[in-house]
Design an enzyme around this catalytic site. Structure first.
Site, PDB file in Angstrom:
ATOM      1  N   GLY A  63       0.809  -1.210   0.000  1.00 21.47           N
ATOM      2  CA  GLY A  63       0.000   0.000   0.000  1.00 21.47           C
ATOM      3  C   GLY A  63       0.834   1.248   0.000  1.00 21.47           C
ATOM      4  N   ASP A 119       9.885  -7.256  12.567  1.00 19.79           N
ATOM      5  CA  ASP A 119      10.497  -6.687  11.353  1.00 19.79           C
ATOM      6  C   ASP A 119      11.319  -5.445  11.714  1.00 19.79           C
ATOM      7  OD1 ASP A 119      11.178  -6.621   8.681  1.00 19.79           O
ATOM      8  OD2 ASP A 119       9.304  -5.671   8.025  1.00 19.79           O
TER       9      ASP A 119
HETATM   10  N1  LIG Z   1       4.237   7.310  10.339  1.00 19.31           N
HETATM   11  C1  LIG Z   1       4.879   7.611   9.219  1.00 19.31           C
HETATM   12  N2  LIG Z   1       5.166   8.897   8.938  1.00 19.31           N
HETATM   13  C2  LIG Z   1       5.832   9.213   7.801  1.00 19.31           C
HETATM   14  N3  LIG Z   1       6.254   8.311   6.884  1.00 19.31           N
HETATM   15  C3  LIG Z   1       6.004   7.019   7.118  1.00 19.31           C
HETATM   16  C4  LIG Z   1       5.303   6.601   8.282  1.00 19.31           C
HETATM   17  N4  LIG Z   1       5.197   5.250   8.237  1.00 19.31           N
HETATM   18  C5  LIG Z   1       5.801   4.859   7.105  1.00 19.31           C
HETATM   19  N5  LIG Z   1       6.288   5.917   6.428  1.00 19.31           N
HETATM   20  C6  LIG Z   1       7.017   5.869   5.168  1.00 19.31           C
HETATM   21  O1  LIG Z   1       6.181   5.350   4.147  1.00 19.31           O
HETATM   22  C7  LIG Z   1       6.889   4.404   3.338  1.00 19.31           C
HETATM   23  C8  LIG Z   1       6.142   3.086   3.265  1.00 19.31           C
HETATM   24  O2  LIG Z   1       6.050   2.559   4.561  1.00 19.31           O
HETATM   25  P1  LIG Z   1       5.365   1.153   4.858  1.00 19.31           P
HETATM   26  O3  LIG Z   1       5.489   0.911   6.315  1.00 19.31           O
HETATM   27  O4  LIG Z   1       4.019   1.057   4.239  1.00 19.31           O
HETATM   28  O5  LIG Z   1       6.160   0.176   4.003  1.00 19.31           O
HETATM   29  P2  LIG Z   1       7.648  -0.352   4.103  1.00 19.31           P
HETATM   30  O6  LIG Z   1       8.007  -0.648   5.535  1.00 19.31           O
HETATM   31  O7  LIG Z   1       8.559   0.558   3.365  1.00 19.31           O
HETATM   32  O8  LIG Z   1       7.533  -1.663   3.277  1.00 19.31           O
HETATM   33  P3  LIG Z   1       6.848  -3.025   3.636  1.00 19.31           P
HETATM   34  O9  LIG Z   1       5.581  -2.782   4.358  1.00 19.31           O
HETATM   35  O10 LIG Z   1       6.667  -3.568   2.293  1.00 19.31           O
HETATM   36  O11 LIG Z   1       7.888  -3.734   4.484  1.00 19.31           O
HETATM   37  C9  LIG Z   1       8.287   4.325   3.909  1.00 19.31           C
HETATM   38  O12 LIG Z   1       9.135   5.152   3.149  1.00 19.31           O
HETATM   39  C10 LIG Z   1       8.171   4.890   5.303  1.00 19.31           C
HETATM   40  O13 LIG Z   1       9.350   5.548   5.720  1.00 19.31           O
END
Ligand SMILES: Nc1ncnc2c1ncn2[C@@H]1O[C@H](COP(=O)(O)OP(=O)(O)OP(=O)(O)O)[C@@H](O)[C@H]1O
Length: 304
Positions: free
Chosen positions: A21, A136
């Site tokens: 997402g 994770d």
């Molecule tokens: N609370 C938040 N505030 C700002 N940016 C965020 C926040 N949470 C996640 N992000 C940013 O959004 C992006 C996607 O995060 P998400 O946690 O959905 O996926 P991911 O950890 O990158 O991948 P996956 O879920 O596939 O392991 C990342 O670049 C992350 O740094």
């Protein structure tokens, strides 16, 4: 995009994307306060483990983050046929991955690394007290607020390891990211919350090596083989000036024997953390077995 979400929040620009997402900025219609909204597309969850994780993310995140100032806070959750939307604390500065990369291969000074390890151990001790394992922990999931305070984020793989009666409920399944995953996970055994401590050990090693992981292979399968061997080395080319206390703490976290591996709470009592990453002054520590009096050589072999 869910109608209920759009009623309560104005949705803003995209911040980033994960496997399932997208994360966007958003603003509360009621208060004007800014948040991030993580929207997971349930149609992309082909795997039953991923579907189970997504279904419980809001609940487990809420449990882990309650009264835990080192965890990203969650404020709202919405679900419709295709999407789950989680409204979380906005943390849009550089993450730990960016901070490691920005140093261009230069190791963190020990006091700076110690501050990160301490905050991460506080975050995990809080999660583990509530019976939640993150599963994770990696630099991409270590975010910082506008004041520079560390916040553990992304509870998309988290699971409770205690049941409703507070009884131990071991976890299973290959969950996590190859460089950071613990040997008992790779071995396909049941495991507990100490998988998170292993991952913190990997993160600490990477900060102090200038970005190189301790267990590495060219493919995921080769990385898993290296993790399973758990042969921890500190090449002198990279670690020549590292303090014995820092190496000792990494050995206690990157310890294949789960029973002897530190808990998150024990990390907080280690002399390297208590001294803020400065060479510890010899003296009593919270745990007498942690005395730094022994020469470094005798600390070798503490962990399998
Ligand atoms: N609370 C938040 N505030 C700002 N940016 C965020 C926040 N949470 C996640 N992000 C940013 O959004 C992006 C996607 O995060 P998400 O946690 O959905 O996926 P991911 O950890 O990158 O991948 P996956 O879920 O596939 O392991 C990342 O670049 C992350 O740094």
């Amino acid at each position: 995009m869910g109608e209920a979400l759009m009623r309560d929040y104005e949705i803003g620009a995209e911040i980033g994307r994960g496997r399932f997402g997208v994360v966007r900025r958003c603003r509360s219609v009621a208060t004007g306060e800014e948040f991030a909204v993580k929207s997971v597309d349930k149609r992309l969850l082909a795997d039953s483990v991923d579907r189970e994780c997504a279904a419980r993310e809001a609940k487990v995140h809420g449990l882990a983050a309650a009264r835990n100032p080192y965890a990203a806070q969650i404020y709202d959750a919405y679900e419709d046929d295709h999407w789950v939307h989680l409204v979380v604390e906005l943390l849009d500065g550089p993450d730990l991955c960016d901070r490691i990369a920005a140093r261009g291969g230069t190791p963190f000074p020990e006091p700076e690394a110690a501050a990160v390890v301490e905050a991460l151990a506080e975050a995990l001790a809080g999660c583990h007290r509530r019976g939640v394992a993150h599963r994770d922990v990696k630099p991409d999931n270590v975010l910082f607020d506008a004041l520079g305070h560390l916040k553990l984020a992304d509870f998309g793989s988290a699971q409770c390891f205690l049941d409703a009666d507070g009884e131990w409920a071991p976890m299973s399944g290959l969950v996590g990211t190859p460089w950071y995953v613990a040997p008992e996970v790779v071995a396909g055994r049941e495991y507990g919350e100490k998988v998170d401590v292993w991952s913190v050990g990997v993160v600490m090693y990477m900060m102090l090596s200038g970005g190189a992981p301790p267990f590495y292979g060219d493919t995921a399968a080769e990385t898993f083989e290296a993790v399973a061997r758990a042969n921890l080395r500190f090449p002198s080319r990279v670690f020549r000036s590292l303090s014995p206390a820092a190496k000792d703490l990494m050995r206690r976290m990157l310890c294949r024997d789960v029973a002897r591996r530190f808990s998150a709470e024990q990390i907080l009592g280690h002399p390297w953390i208590l001294s803020g990453g400065m060479s510890p002054v010899e003296g009593p520590s919270r745990d007498p077995s942690l005395s730094m009096e022994s020469p470094e050589g005798s600390l070798l072999g503490l962990c399998a």
